[in-house]
Design a protein around this motif. Structure first.
Motif, PDB file in Angstrom:
ATOM      1  N   MET A 134       0.838  -1.194   0.000  1.00  0.00           N
ATOM      2  CA  MET A 134       0.000   0.000   0.000  1.00  0.00           C
ATOM      3  C   MET A 134       0.881   1.256   0.000  1.00  0.00           C
ATOM      4  SD  MET A 134      -3.109   1.060   2.496  1.00  0.00           S
ATOM      5  CE  MET A 134      -2.373   2.165   3.665  1.00  0.00           C
ATOM      6  N   ALA A 135       1.938   1.219   0.781  1.00  0.00           N
ATOM      7  CA  ALA A 135       2.856   2.359   0.841  1.00  0.00           C
ATOM      8  C   ALA A 135       3.519   2.593  -0.510  1.00  0.00           C
ATOM      9  CB  ALA A 135       3.918   2.122   1.913  1.00  0.00           C
ATOM     10  N   THR A 136       3.908   1.525  -1.201  1.00  0.00           N
ATOM     11  CA  THR A 136       4.571   1.708  -2.491  1.00  0.00           C
ATOM     12  C   THR A 136       3.612   2.257  -3.540  1.00  0.00           C
ATOM     13  OG1 THR A 136       4.184  -0.620  -3.043  1.00  0.00           O
ATOM     14  CG2 THR A 136       6.330  -0.050  -2.109  1.00  0.00           C
ATOM     15  N   TRP A 137       2.374   1.794  -3.546  1.00  0.00           N
ATOM     16  CA  TRP A 137       1.422   2.288  -4.547  1.00  0.00           C
ATOM     17  C   TRP A 137       1.019   3.731  -4.281  1.00  0.00           C
ATOM     18  CZ3 TRP A 137       1.151   0.462  -9.070  1.00  0.00           C
ATOM     19  CH2 TRP A 137       1.370  -0.876  -9.307  1.00  0.00           C
ATOM     20  N   VAL A 138       0.905   4.092  -3.017  1.00  0.00           N
ATOM     21  CA  VAL A 138       0.545   5.476  -2.689  1.00  0.00           C
ATOM     22  C   VAL A 138       1.696   6.419  -3.021  1.00  0.00           C
ATOM     23  CG1 VAL A 138       0.053   7.020  -0.743  1.00  0.00           C
ATOM     24  CG2 VAL A 138      -1.165   4.860  -0.948  1.00  0.00           C
ATOM     25  N   ARG A 139       2.927   5.962  -2.811  1.00  0.00           N
ATOM     26  CA  ARG A 139       4.095   6.812  -3.036  1.00  0.00           C
ATOM     27  C   ARG A 139       4.600   6.792  -4.475  1.00  0.00           C
ATOM     28  NH1 ARG A 139       8.647   5.924  -0.503  1.00  0.00           N
ATOM     29  NH2 ARG A 139       9.064   8.124  -0.364  1.00  0.00           N
ATOM     30  N   LEU A 140       4.069   5.908  -5.329  1.00  0.00           N
ATOM     31  CA  LEU A 140       4.554   5.787  -6.699  1.00  0.00           C
ATOM     32  C   LEU A 140       4.483   7.084  -7.507  1.00  0.00           C
ATOM     33  CD1 LEU A 140       5.797   3.866  -8.755  1.00  0.00           C
ATOM     34  CD2 LEU A 140       3.479   3.263  -9.468  1.00  0.00           C
ATOM     35  N   PRO A 141       3.379   7.848  -7.494  1.00  0.00           N
ATOM     36  CA  PRO A 141       3.371   9.110  -8.263  1.00  0.00           C
ATOM     37  C   PRO A 141       4.451  10.093  -7.808  1.00  0.00           C
ATOM     38  CG  PRO A 141       1.147   8.524  -7.600  1.00  0.00           C
ATOM     39  CD  PRO A 141       2.066   7.575  -6.909  1.00  0.00           C
ATOM     40  N   GLN A 142       4.662  10.196  -6.502  1.00  0.00           N
ATOM     41  CA  GLN A 142       5.705  11.077  -5.983  1.00  0.00           C
ATOM     42  C   GLN A 142       7.078  10.633  -6.476  1.00  0.00           C
ATOM     43  OE1 GLN A 142       6.304  10.732  -1.775  1.00  0.00           O
ATOM     44  NE2 GLN A 142       7.865  12.321  -1.722  1.00  0.00           N
ATOM     45  N   MET A 143       7.323   9.343  -6.454  1.00  0.00           N
ATOM     46  CA  MET A 143       8.635   8.850  -6.842  1.00  0.00           C
ATOM     47  C   MET A 143       8.882   8.999  -8.345  1.00  0.00           C
ATOM     48  SD  MET A 143       9.738   8.399  -3.953  1.00  0.00           S
ATOM     49  CE  MET A 143      11.346   8.135  -4.610  1.00  0.00           C
ATOM     50  N   ILE A 144       7.838   8.880  -9.148  1.00  0.00           N
ATOM     51  CA  ILE A 144       7.997   9.103 -10.591  1.00  0.00           C
ATOM     52  C   ILE A 144       8.334  10.566 -10.863  1.00  0.00           C
ATOM     53  CG2 ILE A 144       6.759   9.152 -12.794  1.00  0.00           C
ATOM     54  CD1 ILE A 144       5.320   6.586 -11.831  1.00  0.00           C
ATOM     55  N   ILE A 145       7.642  11.468 -10.173  1.00  0.00           N
ATOM     56  CA  ILE A 145       7.940  12.902 -10.325  1.00  0.00           C
ATOM     57  C   ILE A 145       9.379  13.191  -9.904  1.00  0.00           C
ATOM     58  CG2 ILE A 145       7.411  15.206  -9.422  1.00  0.00           C
ATOM     59  CD1 ILE A 145       4.461  14.246  -9.246  1.00  0.00           C
ATOM     60  N   LEU A 146       9.810  12.626  -8.768  1.00  0.00           N
ATOM     61  CA  LEU A 146      11.179  12.851  -8.301  1.00  0.00           C
ATOM     62  C   LEU A 146      12.210  12.245  -9.251  1.00  0.00           C
ATOM     63  CD1 LEU A 146      10.885  12.378  -4.444  1.00  0.00           C
ATOM     64  CD2 LEU A 146      11.449  14.457  -5.693  1.00  0.00           C
ATOM     65  N   PHE A 147      11.926  11.086  -9.810  1.00  0.00           N
ATOM     66  CA  PHE A 147      12.847  10.462 -10.764  1.00  0.00           C
ATOM     67  C   PHE A 147      13.056  11.362 -11.978  1.00  0.00           C
ATOM     68  CE2 PHE A 147      13.594   7.860 -14.538  1.00  0.00           C
ATOM     69  CZ  PHE A 147      14.753   7.197 -14.172  1.00  0.00           C
ATOM     70  N   VAL A 148      11.968  11.861 -12.532  1.00  0.00           N
ATOM     71  CA  VAL A 148      12.060  12.747 -13.695  1.00  0.00           C
ATOM     72  C   VAL A 148      12.783  14.039 -13.322  1.00  0.00           C
ATOM     73  CG1 VAL A 148      10.694  14.125 -15.321  1.00  0.00           C
ATOM     74  CG2 VAL A 148      10.031  11.759 -14.824  1.00  0.00           C
ATOM     75  N   LEU A 149      12.455  14.592 -12.163  1.00  0.00           N
ATOM     76  CA  LEU A 149      13.076  15.833 -11.714  1.00  0.00           C
ATOM     77  C   LEU A 149      14.576  15.658 -11.474  1.00  0.00           C
ATOM     78  CD1 LEU A 149      12.226  18.724 -11.085  1.00  0.00           C
ATOM     79  CD2 LEU A 149      11.861  18.008  -8.731  1.00  0.00           C
ATOM     80  N   HIS A 150      14.959  14.577 -10.791  1.00  0.00           N
ATOM     81  CA  HIS A 150      16.378  14.309 -10.551  1.00  0.00           C
ATOM     82  C   HIS A 150      17.130  14.175 -11.867  1.00  0.00           C
ATOM     83  CE1 HIS A 150      16.425  12.682  -6.158  1.00  0.00           C
ATOM     84  NE2 HIS A 150      15.689  13.759  -6.282  1.00  0.00           N
ATOM     85  N   THR A 151      16.581  13.398 -12.786  1.00  0.00           N
ATOM     86  CA  THR A 151      17.245  13.194 -14.069  1.00  0.00           C
ATOM     87  C   THR A 151      17.369  14.507 -14.834  1.00  0.00           C
ATOM     88  OG1 THR A 151      16.304  10.969 -14.133  1.00  0.00           O
ATOM     89  CG2 THR A 151      17.234  11.820 -16.176  1.00  0.00           C
ATOM     90  N   ALA A 152      16.306  15.294 -14.856  1.00  0.00           N
ATOM     91  CA  ALA A 152      16.328  16.570 -15.585  1.00  0.00           C
ATOM     92  C   ALA A 152      17.352  17.540 -14.988  1.00  0.00           C
ATOM     93  CB  ALA A 152      14.937  17.201 -15.585  1.00  0.00           C
ATOM     94  N   VAL A 153      17.387  17.634 -13.672  1.00  0.00           N
ATOM     95  CA  VAL A 153      18.328  18.565 -13.029  1.00  0.00           C
ATOM     96  C   VAL A 153      19.765  18.112 -13.245  1.00  0.00           C
ATOM     97  CG1 VAL A 153      19.141  19.391 -10.782  1.00  0.00           C
ATOM     98  CG2 VAL A 153      16.720  19.491 -11.345  1.00  0.00           C
ATOM     99  N   MET A 154      20.024  16.823 -13.056  1.00  0.00           N
ATOM    100  CA  MET A 154      21.403  16.342 -13.217  1.00  0.00           C
ATOM    101  C   MET A 154      21.886  16.496 -14.657  1.00  0.00           C
ATOM    102  SD  MET A 154      21.694  13.049 -10.703  1.00  0.00           S
ATOM    103  CE  MET A 154      20.137  12.278 -11.119  1.00  0.00           C
ATOM    104  N   CYS A 155      21.043  16.174 -15.615  1.00  0.00           N
ATOM    105  CA  CYS A 155      21.444  16.287 -17.031  1.00  0.00           C
ATOM    106  C   CYS A 155      21.462  17.749 -17.483  1.00  0.00           C
ATOM    107  CB  CYS A 155      20.498  15.481 -17.913  1.00  0.00           C
ATOM    108  SG  CYS A 155      20.687  13.705 -17.687  1.00  0.00           S
ATOM    109  N   GLY A 156      20.497  18.528 -17.054  1.00  0.00           N
ATOM    110  CA  GLY A 156      20.403  19.916 -17.483  1.00  0.00           C
ATOM    111  C   GLY A 156      21.455  20.828 -16.896  1.00  0.00           C
TER     112      GLY A 156
END
Length: 174
Positions: A134-156
């Motif tokens: 339940m914790a993983t499914w509830v937190r999945l949208p947050q983690m996807i946003i953070l994954f994209v954000l981390h990748t964008a900031v590090m590459c950009g």
């Protein structure tokens, strides 16, 4: 034992303060469960400039300072240290070449795995969620946003990171 320069101490102190400020004032919320903190940016810079131990220490100290208003949880502080350590392990002494983007992707995946699964386990053990899945499914949208954000900031920020690194290493004979 290696000496730590005054310049390094001051820079780490400044970046720790920036991390706390970003953690308090630059954390965006979407609903009640999705929290997107921007404090990873300064921890990433520490990892690039000073390595894994410094980045982990800055992340942990900033978490302890932030936690004074909510109560300290050592398990969450340990996860913050580990996430900072990952930034430093992936980017310390990195050269400006094609492998930079591969390192950014590996770093984002490691951050995702640690922050997603370990934090989900910790939140379950604290009683915030009933079970792990339940914790993983509830937190999945947050983690996807953070994954994209981390990748964008590090590459950009690749070019900026190397300019900052050159600026701070001037005068050290390197």
């Amino acid at each position: 034992m290696k000496k730590i320069s005054t310049k390094k101490i001051c820079t780490l102190g400044l970046l720790t303060a920036i991390t706390v400020i970003l953690g308090v004032f630059a954390t965006f919320r979407v609903g009640n469960l999705i929290k997107v903190p921007m404090k990873f940016i300064s921890v990433f810079l520490v990892g690039v400039l000073y390595g894994p131990l410094s980045a982990g220490s800055v992340a942990a100290i900033a978490d302890l300072i932030e936690a004074t208003k909510m109560g300290i949880n050592p398990m969450i502080t340990a996860v913050e240290f580990l996430c900072g350590f990952i930034f430093g392990a992936c980017f310390y002494k990195v050269q400006d070449n094609k492998k930079y983007y591969l390192r950014a992707l590996i770093c984002a995946v490691l951050q995702f795995l640690v922050a997603f699964f370990v934090m989900s386990y910790i939140l379950c053990s604290m009683g915030i969620f009933a079970d792990f899945w339940m914790a993983t499914w509830v937190r999945l949208p947050q983690m996807i946003i953070l994954f994209v954000l981390h990748t964008a900031v590090m590459c950009g920020s690749r070019r900026l990171v190397f300019q900052l690194k050159d600026f701070l290493t001037r005068g050290r004979g390197q």
